[in-house]
Write an enzyme that holds these catalytic residues in place. Structure first.
Site, PDB file in Angstrom:
ATOM      1  N   GLN A 162       0.910  -1.251  -0.091  1.00 31.08           N
ATOM      2  CA  GLN A 162       0.131   0.226  -0.180  1.00 31.08           C
ATOM      3  C   GLN A 162       0.860   1.302   0.113  1.00 31.08           C
ATOM      4  O   GLN A 162       0.468   1.956  -0.713  1.00 31.08           O
ATOM      5  CB  GLN A 162      -1.067  -0.186   1.240  1.00 31.08           C
ATOM      6  CG  GLN A 162      -1.823   1.251   1.303  1.00 31.08           C
ATOM      7  CD  GLN A 162      -2.864   1.120   2.328  1.00 31.08           C
ATOM      8  OE1 GLN A 162      -3.938   0.511   2.275  1.00 31.08           O
ATOM      9  NE2 GLN A 162      -2.689   2.250   3.406  1.00 31.08           N
ATOM     10  N   SER A 324      10.336  -3.496  23.191  1.00 26.22           N
ATOM     11  CA  SER A 324      10.542  -4.156  24.648  1.00 26.22           C
ATOM     12  C   SER A 324      11.800  -4.145  25.121  1.00 26.22           C
ATOM     13  O   SER A 324      12.470  -2.826  25.126  1.00 26.22           O
ATOM     14  CB  SER A 324      10.267  -5.622  24.700  1.00 26.22           C
ATOM     15  OG  SER A 324       9.938  -6.171  25.781  1.00 26.22           O
ATOM     16  N   ASP A 567      -0.094  -1.859  27.859  1.00 25.41           N
ATOM     17  CA  ASP A 567      -0.222  -2.780  26.426  1.00 25.41           C
ATOM     18  C   ASP A 567      -0.245  -4.241  26.965  1.00 25.41           C
ATOM     19  O   ASP A 567      -0.048  -4.884  26.044  1.00 25.41           O
ATOM     20  CB  ASP A 567       0.719  -2.308  25.732  1.00 25.41           C
ATOM     21  CG  ASP A 567       2.452  -2.849  26.260  1.00 25.41           C
ATOM     22  OD1 ASP A 567       2.345  -3.444  27.338  1.00 25.41           O
ATOM     23  OD2 ASP A 567       3.421  -2.597  25.613  1.00 25.41           O
ATOM     24  N   HIS A 618       1.651  -6.111  23.539  1.00 25.09           N
ATOM     25  CA  HIS A 618       3.003  -5.882  23.673  1.00 25.09           C
ATOM     26  C   HIS A 618       3.709  -6.540  22.677  1.00 25.09           C
ATOM     27  O   HIS A 618       4.922  -5.996  22.019  1.00 25.09           O
ATOM     28  CB  HIS A 618       3.349  -6.171  25.026  1.00 25.09           C
ATOM     29  CG  HIS A 618       4.750  -5.900  25.380  1.00 25.09           C
ATOM     30  ND1 HIS A 618       5.423  -4.762  25.558  1.00 25.09           N
ATOM     31  CD2 HIS A 618       5.979  -6.773  25.491  1.00 25.09           C
ATOM     32  CE1 HIS A 618       6.783  -4.705  25.536  1.00 25.09           C
ATOM     33  NE2 HIS A 618       7.100  -5.983  25.510  1.00 25.09           N
TER      34      HIS A 618
END
Length: 661
Positions: A162, A324, A567, A618
């Site tokens: 896209q 993370s 999250d 997460h």
């Protein structure tokens, strides 16, 4: 045959007598088939009599499903539901397929099935259908499955295609991806072992991050533990056992077959022209303490040289992406590379500004995560390590809490996830920034509470600072020593202290104790999920059995775990440092680095086990269309197309936090 016939006749007679008592008279049948049929009718009537007694107990709810003759109403008939299910099962695939029909054939398809008329019919039947199907119909009618939505972008390569079509973007900045904790595969390279465990049988097999891991931990738990645990005293390899991080893109694309981690990012980067000469996955052995990564594997030296090589070959600065714990590794690296001394980078001031274009902090744990505390205290892993459910089930099912605690304590990388910033970020016994979120009568600052005390050892509730101190106090001496040598969890009181802390590696994983590098041309993007309940505080209890693990979460409590905004793994407040940096030039951000913050609302697809294109969980955020869109724009040199977005009150909270500077 004669015996069977006589038995059936007797049954018929018995049934007939019973039915006559109820006021019904049935003629005898001569055909054997009719006899069986009559037997069945008698059985049904006996059930009806029994059901009549139960009906008196069930009351109106039972009668409501039947008409005056005792038969089920047509709308509650299983046959009707089956027919409707078959009807929808045929038409709904046409409905979804219509969105994917080639443009040249779309008119023909629309004439074949009129979906506007279909919606009218669905409205008529919605009240009859089960709730799950009704909700599914509501989603269709709301347009949640249109091609303009991000759900379609969950398919392979969709985001890249896209952007290629809309913006004609192409690869520009070399990309280095640093994965999070436990998401890198670990494989065995030892061939010796010991008398109980022959290591050669596992040579080059993944003992972390594969189905082989699951098989080994179930079939040979002792041997698996001997391989994955580190030497308690040195924090490095135990004698005769050697494990190393898998290398290449295969090390982080999938955790276990079918459970992707970075695969979606690799795919979309590939669409716009990225390949191994333009991007790499900087996998590392997340079990090791940060400086031990350099001491054993020369990890940071290799990372520095890879970035310099990319810069030299392409003429472009590098884009760093951390997820993370990977974001902590990158922050640590930016301090390490410019520091002078043995085992340090010795790159000199200005190295980061010269080589790094941007740092994408995706769901980063720059200020740690509360879940790391119960992991080290009581071996909580199922909800602490957010990865493949089957793997975490294996760890919970086949290993006792004591075994899990002992294993986690040998992994020097786990303490790096302990929360940083003490009461400034996490609050105290009086208040915490998040308290207004749920109008708590208590405070999140009360991080660990004891509702039932069995001794004087744990007779008071604990703030975050107190909880970390307690965690270390009940840990082995070698773990205490390693943590004090490698990490620090407080905050600097003034600018002089900030600068002084830059000289020692124990502070480099804590952005509350050291400033950002002098890199005015570098850009930082903090992208993370919100709207997903996340662990924030706990109720613990002291076990009566001294032979068992001393402290465990009190699951008998009315509320053993307190949840907050986040999250699913990292609470919202753990991203406070991004907002502090974004305020502009300060002792924490001396060069005034531009910081863009994007908060992503967690909107999982109910029909996608990984949450779909709108997930901001997460781990699953790495597959979200939105994050992949941002990564491709930034890597292609179009970072200005990334618009900041704040959905929470975190920026306001940060302005009210008692930062010393």
């Amino acid at each position: 045959m004669g015996t069977l016939f006589r038995r059936n006749v007797q049954n018929q007679k018995s049934d007939s007598d019973e039915n006559n008592k109820g006021g019904s008279v049935h003629n005898k049948r001569e055909s054997r088939n009719h006899i069986h049929h009559q037997q069945g009718l008698g059985h049904k009537r006996r059930r009806g009599i029994s059901g009549s007694a139960k009906r008196n107990e069930r009351g109106k709810d039972f009668d409501r499903k039947r008409d005056g003759n005792g038969r089920k109403r047509w709308r509650d008939s299983r046959r009707l539901i089956f027919i409707l299910g078959a009807f929808l099962g045929v038409l709904l695939p046409f409905s979804f397929g219509a969105y994917h029909v080639h443009n040249s054939d779309s008119d023909l398809f629309d004439n074949f099935v009129n979906f506007d008329s279909l919606k009218v019919y669905l409205d008529d039947w919605k009240d009859v259908l089960p709730q799950g199907i009704s909700s599914f119909i509501d989603d269709i009618q709301a347009g949640n499955y249109s091609t303009s939505s991000l759900d379609d972008l969950s398919e392979n390569f969709a985001v890249g295609k896209q952007l290629l079509r809309d913006y004609n973007i192409e690869a520009k900045h070399p990309v280095v991806m640093v994965p999070g904790v436990i998401s890198t595969g670990i494989e065995s390279w030892g061939v010796i072992g010991d008398d109980e465990c022959d290591s050669s049988a596992h040579f080059r097999k993944r003992l972390w991050g594969s189905f082989y891991m699951l098989r080994t931990m179930v079939m040979d738990k002792v041997c698996w533990l001997k391989h994955v645990m580190l030497d308690p005293e040195t924090g490095l390899d135990p004698p005769n056992f050697t494990l190393r991080a898998a290398q290449g893109f295969e090390s982080t694309d999938y955790f276990i077959a079918g459970y992707w981690i970075w695969n979606k990012v690799f795919q979309n980067l590939g669409v716009i022209g990225y390949e191994p000469n333009k991007m790499t996955s900087a996998a590392y052995d997340w079990r090791l303490a940060y400086l031990d990564l350099e001491r054993r594997d020369r990890y940071f030296t290799k990372l520095k040289e890879q970035i310099e090589l990319f810069h030299q070959l392409s003429g472009e600065k590098v884009c760093l992406i951390g997820h993370s714990m990977g974001s902590q590794i990158i922050f640590y690296f930016m301090k390490w590379v410019e520091a002078e001394g043995p085992l340090y980078g010795n790159g000199g001031r200005g190295w980061v500004n010269e080589h790094i274009d941007s740092f994408i902090n995706a769901a980063g744990t720059l200020l740690g995560a509360p879940k790391a505390v119960p992991a080290l205290i009581s071996g909580e892993m199922k909800d602490t390590i957010q990865l493949n459910t089957l793997a975490m089930y294996g760890l919970e099912k086949f290993f006792s809490r004591i075994e899990r605690v002992k294993m986690l304590q040998t992994w020097g990388g786990i303490p790096s996830m302990l929360p940083k910033g003490e009461e400034v970020i996490w609050g105290d016994m009086k208040s915490s920034s998040e308290d207004a979120l749920n109008n708590n009568t208590d405070t999140y600052g009360n991080f660990i509470r004891f509702e039932r005390n069995t001794s004087d050892a744990f007779n008071k509730n604990l703030t975050m600072k107190d909880a970390i101190n307690m965690t270390l106090s009940i840990s082995p001496e070698w773990l205490q020593r390693r943590v004090h040598e490698q990490y620090s969890f407080g905050y600097s009181k003034n600018e002089e202290e900030l600068r002084k802390n830059e000289l020692h590696h124990k502070h480099w994983s804590n952005p509350m104790e050291v400033p950002l590098p002098e890199a005015p041309h570098m850009k930082i993007y903090c992208i993370y999920g919100v709207n997903n309940p996340t662990e924030r505080a706990y109720v613990y209890k002291e076990e009566d059995d001294s032979s068992a693990l001393n402290l465990t979460i009190d699951y008998e409590s009315k509320q053993p775990v307190f949840l907050t905004e986040g999250d699913g793994t990292v609470p919202l407040v753990a991203h406070s440092m991004c907002h502090k940096w974004a305020q502009g030039a300060s002792p924490y951000n001396p060069a005034g680095i531009n910081v863009t913050i994007v908060e992503m609302k967690h909107q999982p697809d109910r029909f996608d086990i990984r949450g779909g294109a709108k997930s901001a969980e997460h781990v699953d955020i790495l597959g979200s269309a939105e994050l992949n869109d941002y990564i491709l724009k930034i890597a292609s040199g179009n970072g200005d197309l990334v618009e900041p977005r704040q959905l929470s009150n975190l920026s306001q909270w940060v302005s009210q936090m008692p930062f010393p500077m």
